[in-house]
Write a protein that holds these residues in place. Structure first.
Motif, short mmCIF file in Angstrom:
data_model
loop_
_atom_site.label_atom_id
_atom_site.label_comp_id
_atom_site.label_asym_id
_atom_site.label_seq_id
_atom_site.Cartn_x
_atom_site.Cartn_y
_atom_site.Cartn_z
N GLU A 176 21.83 1.36 -2.31
CA GLU A 176 20.70 1.51 -1.39
C GLU A 176 20.94 0.66 -0.13
O GLU A 176 21.65 -0.33 -0.18
CB GLU A 176 19.40 1.07 -2.08
CG GLU A 176 19.01 1.91 -3.30
CD GLU A 176 18.55 3.31 -2.95
OE1 GLU A 176 18.74 3.77 -1.78
OE2 GLU A 176 18.00 3.98 -3.84
N PRO A 177 20.36 1.06 1.02
CA PRO A 177 19.42 2.18 1.18
C PRO A 177 20.10 3.53 1.41
O PRO A 177 19.42 4.54 1.55
CB PRO A 177 18.61 1.78 2.40
CG PRO A 177 19.59 1.00 3.23
CD PRO A 177 20.44 0.24 2.26
N PHE A 179 21.61 5.68 -0.46
CA PHE A 179 21.38 6.73 -1.44
C PHE A 179 20.04 7.42 -1.20
O PHE A 179 19.97 8.64 -1.03
CB PHE A 179 21.45 6.15 -2.85
CG PHE A 179 21.17 7.15 -3.94
CD1 PHE A 179 22.04 8.19 -4.19
CD2 PHE A 179 20.03 7.04 -4.72
CE1 PHE A 179 21.79 9.11 -5.19
CE2 PHE A 179 19.76 7.94 -5.73
CZ PHE A 179 20.64 8.99 -5.97
N SER A 180 18.95 6.66 -1.19
CA SER A 180 17.63 7.27 -1.03
C SER A 180 17.34 7.67 0.40
O SER A 180 16.76 8.73 0.66
CB SER A 180 16.54 6.29 -1.52
OG SER A 180 16.66 6.05 -2.91
N ALA A 181 17.74 6.83 1.35
CA ALA A 181 17.43 7.10 2.75
C ALA A 181 18.22 8.27 3.31
O ALA A 181 17.82 8.88 4.30
CB ALA A 181 17.67 5.85 3.60
N GLY A 182 19.33 8.61 2.67
CA GLY A 182 20.11 9.76 3.12
C GLY A 182 19.37 11.07 3.04
O GLY A 182 19.80 12.07 3.63
N ALA A 183 18.24 11.08 2.34
CA ALA A 183 17.43 12.30 2.25
C ALA A 183 16.92 12.75 3.60
O ALA A 183 16.47 13.90 3.75
CB ALA A 183 16.25 12.07 1.29
N LEU A 240 16.41 4.83 11.28
CA LEU A 240 16.26 3.76 10.30
C LEU A 240 17.30 3.88 9.19
O LEU A 240 17.89 2.89 8.76
CB LEU A 240 14.84 3.78 9.70
CG LEU A 240 13.70 3.38 10.63
CD1 LEU A 240 12.36 3.62 9.95
CD2 LEU A 240 13.82 1.91 11.04
N ALA A 241 17.53 5.11 8.73
CA ALA A 241 18.46 5.32 7.63
C ALA A 241 19.90 5.03 8.04
O ALA A 241 20.64 4.35 7.33
CB ALA A 241 18.35 6.76 7.12
N GLU A 242 20.31 5.53 9.21
CA GLU A 242 21.70 5.38 9.62
C GLU A 242 22.05 3.96 10.05
O GLU A 242 23.22 3.59 10.08
CB GLU A 242 22.03 6.38 10.73
CG GLU A 242 22.01 7.84 10.27
CD GLU A 242 22.95 8.12 9.11
OE1 GLU A 242 24.01 7.47 9.02
OE2 GLU A 242 22.62 8.98 8.28
N THR A 243 21.05 3.17 10.38
CA THR A 243 21.29 1.75 10.66
C THR A 243 21.02 0.90 9.42
O THR A 243 21.11 -0.33 9.48
CB THR A 243 20.40 1.26 11.81
OG1 THR A 243 19.02 1.50 11.50
CG2 THR A 243 20.75 1.98 13.10
N GLN A 244 20.70 1.57 8.30
CA GLN A 244 20.44 0.92 7.02
C GLN A 244 19.39 -0.18 7.15
O GLN A 244 19.54 -1.29 6.61
CB GLN A 244 21.73 0.39 6.41
CG GLN A 244 22.74 1.51 6.13
CD GLN A 244 23.88 1.08 5.23
OE1 GLN A 244 23.71 0.30 4.31
NE2 GLN A 244 25.06 1.62 5.50
N ALA A 245 18.33 0.13 7.86
CA ALA A 245 17.22 -0.81 8.02
C ALA A 245 16.50 -1.00 6.68
O ALA A 245 16.46 -0.10 5.84
CB ALA A 245 16.23 -0.29 9.06
N PHE A 251 10.15 4.91 4.59
CA PHE A 251 9.90 5.77 5.74
C PHE A 251 10.48 7.16 5.50
O PHE A 251 9.84 8.17 5.79
CB PHE A 251 10.51 5.16 7.00
CG PHE A 251 9.90 5.69 8.27
CD1 PHE A 251 8.89 5.00 8.92
CD2 PHE A 251 10.33 6.89 8.81
CE1 PHE A 251 8.32 5.50 10.08
CE2 PHE A 251 9.77 7.40 9.97
CZ PHE A 251 8.76 6.71 10.61
N VAL A 252 11.70 7.23 4.96
CA VAL A 252 12.31 8.53 4.67
C VAL A 252 11.53 9.26 3.58
O VAL A 252 11.30 10.47 3.67
CB VAL A 252 13.79 8.35 4.27
CG1 VAL A 252 14.36 9.66 3.72
CG2 VAL A 252 14.61 7.87 5.45
N LEU A 253 11.13 8.53 2.54
CA LEU A 253 10.37 9.18 1.46
C LEU A 253 9.06 9.76 1.99
O LEU A 253 8.66 10.86 1.59
CB LEU A 253 10.09 8.17 0.35
CG LEU A 253 11.31 7.67 -0.43
CD1 LEU A 253 10.90 6.60 -1.43
CD2 LEU A 253 12.02 8.81 -1.13
#
Length: 324
Positions: A176-177, A179-183, A240-245, A251-253
């Motif tokens: 993480e993040p 795995f989950s944020a890649g959605a 947020l996801a691509e900068t692994q914030a 936020f992605v969920l």
């Protein structure tokens, strides 16, 4: 997509411009064909994972494959007992088992799979599958939408692998993040389809004169606001996801639920406004609605929103403008 450079350009999305570019390309492809969007999203995911967790030689091989136009994918879902790695000699192994819901089964060139090693760890393995059509079984993929993804079964039994196929350490896949944020990527594909549906609805209202009806205009206005709002969520989720914030996952969920609501409301509005004509097989509205209706059923959407809400309740983030 290969001729346009799309297969290789998004391995590195370390700049805001690259992130915005990927958002827009995913939206554009999703608006054209959701099955193609699903395949492309999986390709980007696989290429980024190999780049992130592979060694220098594996990254060079990845670059050569992408330059040659080879298409990648990621398969994680599997029927019991799952996919495993068996030792056959020094630095030589075979895979045993199958993957299910395998997007592009029988049609992709390289596939990144998760397989259990001798210790029970979940190991990423990159497998060349071009030409292995006999191992694919798409006969069970009898669904109303997303038929073009060919998401069937694929049997890896006795397929040999070497150290060049072992990507990263065991269990890195669920880091993480990422795995989950890649959605966020599939929400961008879905958003593109919702936007296309809004455009088709607008064209219908203008062509038929129904746009003069205030009830129709009110319905169309709801589609516009829902879709534009979803677009803001998707773009922010991507950054947020691509900068692994740290706040990327909730936020992605939550973005998944926002896009789902926009899609469901727009599909219903299109059906009500266009009527019977929207259900004919030749209708683009029908095609998008069938595909989107299935694609929005990505795993556990209710749980995703619940996890996001719980995260916001546990963390006071309202004063942090990074959320917005």
């Amino acid at each position: 997509m290969h001729a346009a450079g799309a297969l290789s350009v998004f391995v590195d999305v370390s700049t805001p411009e690259r992130i915005d570019g990927l958002v827009d390309v995913l939206r554009a492809i999703g608006g054209a064909d959701l099955s193609l969007g699903r395949v492309f999203e999986g390709h980007v995911n696989a290429a980024q994972l190999v780049s992130a967790y592979g060694d220098d030689a594996q990254r060079r091989a990845l670059a050569d494959d992408l330059d040659a136009g080879r298409v990648f994918g990621v398969w994680n879902t599997e029927p019991t007992p799952g996919l495993s790695i068996r030792q056959k000699g020094p630095d030589r192994w075979t895979l045993e088992g199958r993957k299910s819901f395998a997007t592009g089964a029988g049609h992709l060139d390289r596939i990144l799979v998760t397989a259990r090693d001798a210790t029970g760890g979940k190991q990423l393995v990159l497998v060349p599958i071009a030409g292995e059509t006999a191992r694919a079984d798409n006969s069970g993929w009898q669904v109303r939408g997303m038929r073009g993804t060919c998401s069937g079964l694929f049997d890896f039994s006795d397929m040999p692998i070497g150290p060049e196929g072992i990507i990263g350490a065991p269990d890195v896949y669920e880091t993480e993040p990422r795995f989950s944020a890649g959605a966020w990527r599939f929400t961008a594909v879905q958003l593109g389809a919702v936007e296309a549906l809004v455009r088709h609805l607008r064209d219908h209202l203008v062509a038929t004169g129904k746009g003069d009806d205030p009830i129709q205009r009110a319905r169309f206005a709801t589609c516009l606001t829902e879709t534009r709002s979803a677009g803001l969520w998707v773009r922010r989720a991507a950054h947020l996801a691509e900068t692994q914030a740290a706040e990327a996952i909730p936020f992605v969920l939550m973005t998944r639920g926002i896009v789902e609501e926009a899609g469901l409301k727009t599909m219903e509005a299109a059906a009500r406004s266009v009527g019977t004509a929207s259900f004919f097989a030749a209708s683009r509205i029908d095609r998008i609605t069938r595909d989107l209706g299935l694609y929005l059923r990505q795993p556990v959407p209710d749980q995703a929103r619940d996890r996001a809400a719980a995260a916001w309740l546990e963390d006071d983030c309202w004063g942090d403008d990074r959320w917005w």
